[in-house]
Design an enzyme around this catalytic site. Structure first.
Site, PDB file in Angstrom:
ATOM      1  N   ASP A 127       0.826  -1.218   0.000  1.00 39.80           N
ATOM      2  CA  ASP A 127       0.000   0.000   0.000  1.00 39.80           C
ATOM      3  C   ASP A 127       0.864   1.274   0.000  1.00 39.80           C
ATOM      4  OD1 ASP A 127      -2.451   1.284  -0.010  1.00 39.80           O
ATOM      5  OD2 ASP A 127      -3.280   0.076   1.606  1.00 39.80           O
ATOM      6  N   ASP A 184     -10.171   3.619  -3.469  1.00 43.77           N
ATOM      7  CA  ASP A 184     -10.853   2.393  -3.019  1.00 43.77           C
ATOM      8  C   ASP A 184     -12.275   2.266  -3.553  1.00 43.77           C
ATOM      9  OD1 ASP A 184      -8.544   2.188  -1.633  1.00 43.77           O
ATOM     10  OD2 ASP A 184      -9.465   2.040   0.347  1.00 43.77           O
TER      11      ASP A 184
END
Ligand code: GLA
Length: 373
Positions: A127, A184
């Protein structure tokens, strides 16, 4: 390692967020196998954020799996997953902390890659949160990729920098196998249509070896879970999401609770003809032939086949048009198109404009080839 077609699997984030443990993961591994997902190709079980502590082991400097989730360490889970014939994936971050404020890999890339290799990790999602302000994202991904390549174990490297910093222009060169290209996903129509619309003209960078990852699929979540919504999605909307992920050659990483997802969505997610389009060995990007209110994408497939995806984003049924001319077929060619609806078996033939009825907020996926008139 060469990853020839988009990776497939399941990830904890969409359904469980922070709330999963060893027992849940065993049940998920069982469901992936028992309900046919593994056989369809979903062979990675990936744990997302929140699996490690906020500090490192003071002596070894290694990450520490959370004892509350993994009282016996992570190794028994890895061997359970491997014992089911599945591969095991974990999550880390280029930053000193993950997005959920757990320990990240910043400046410990080689330590972490070595440990991942030792415990049998097959896939790393990496990430982009909480990296030092002045650090360079490309360099940090490059470091982890190098550490994994040096670790002695084949590991899929799934970069997740949300499409920032023109990721498509450098991600293939650093050694990643997939790259998240957007923010997201949420389990609603606007979220996933915004995601794929934003990538239509950037798909040229996605090909065998390194794939554009449109994020984890929400099909079958039915408003439950960590990225849920009050909006209950119809079967047509979920069908559209899955067909787009297949058509765009995105990694197919499921996010629904595979233990309980309805059979109709299991069948959609395991549809072998749709997965065959996703996994097509030529790995060509689709191209838009209509990209406004009407969305029509075409994709050249192995062996001379062609896929056509027609998406009706409106609330009324409509007859969507498709011009064979748009894929290069001329009147004088002596050929016509012979197409079959991948989901319901209807057949179409066309050398001129073709009209395909599409229900509201739904799609049709056709597959066919040129035949002599
Ligand atoms: C970021 C990622 C998500 C998920 C969360 C976990 O937002 O993009 O996919 O991994 O972090 O904290």
């Amino acid at each position: 390692m060469i990853v020839r077609t988009p990776p497939m699997g399941w990830n904890t984030w969409n359904t469980f967020g922070e709330c999963y443990n060893e027992e849940v993961l065993r049940e998920i591994a069982d469901a992936l196998v028992d309900r046919g997902f593994a056989e369809a190709g979903y062979n990675h079980l990936i744990i997302d954020d929140h699996w490690v502590m906020e500090h490192r082991d003071p002596e070894t400097h290694r990450l520490i799996p959370r004892p509350g989730k993994f009282p016996n360490g992570i190794e028994p889970v890895v061997s359970y997953v491997h014992g089911k014939g599945l591969k095991f994936g974990v999550y880390s971050c280029v930053g000193a902390r993950t997005c959920g404020a757990k320990m990240g890999s910043f400046e410990y890339e080689f330590t972490d890659a070595e440990w991942f290799s030792e415990i049998g990790v097959d896939y790393l999602k990496h990430d982009y949160c909480l990296r030092p302000e002045k650090s360079n994202g490309e360099t940090l991904y490059r470091r982890m990729a190098l550490a994994l390549r040096d670790s002695g174990r084949d590991t899929v490297f799934a970069a997740c920098n949300w499409g920032c910093d023109d990721v498509w222009s450098w991600i293939r060169s650093i050694g990643a196998h997939t790259y998240r290209s957007t923010g997201d996903i949420c389990d609603n129509f606007k979220s996933f249509t915004d995601i794929f619309r934003s990538q239509v003209f950037k798909l040229g960078a996605s090909a065998s070896g390194c794939f554009n990852d449109l994020d984890m699929i929400t099909v079958g979540m039915d408003g439950e879970g960590n990225v849920g919504t009050s909006e209950l999605l119809t079967e047509g909307v979920y069908r559209t999401q899955f067909c787009v992920w297949c058509m765009f050659g995105s990694p197919l990483i499921l996010g629904c609770d595979v233990r309980t997802v309805k059979d109709k969505y299991r069948d959609l997610l395991c549809n072998s003809e749709l997965i065959r389009i996703n996994q097509d060995p030529e790995c060509r990007s689709p191209f838009p032939v209509a990209f406004d209110d009407a969305l029509v994408f075409c994709r050249l497939l192995d062996g001379g086949d062609i896929a056509v995806l027609l998406i009706n984003v409106n609330d009324n049924a409509c007859n969507m048009s498709f011009l064979p001319y748009d894929i290069g077929l001329t009147e004088e060619s002596g050929y016509k198109l012979s197409m079959k609806d991948v989901l319901n078996g209807d057949t179409f033939e066309a050398s001129d404009i073709m009209f395909v009825p599409v229900p509201p907020k739904d799609c049709r996926m056709l597959r066919g080839r040129l035949v002599r008139k």
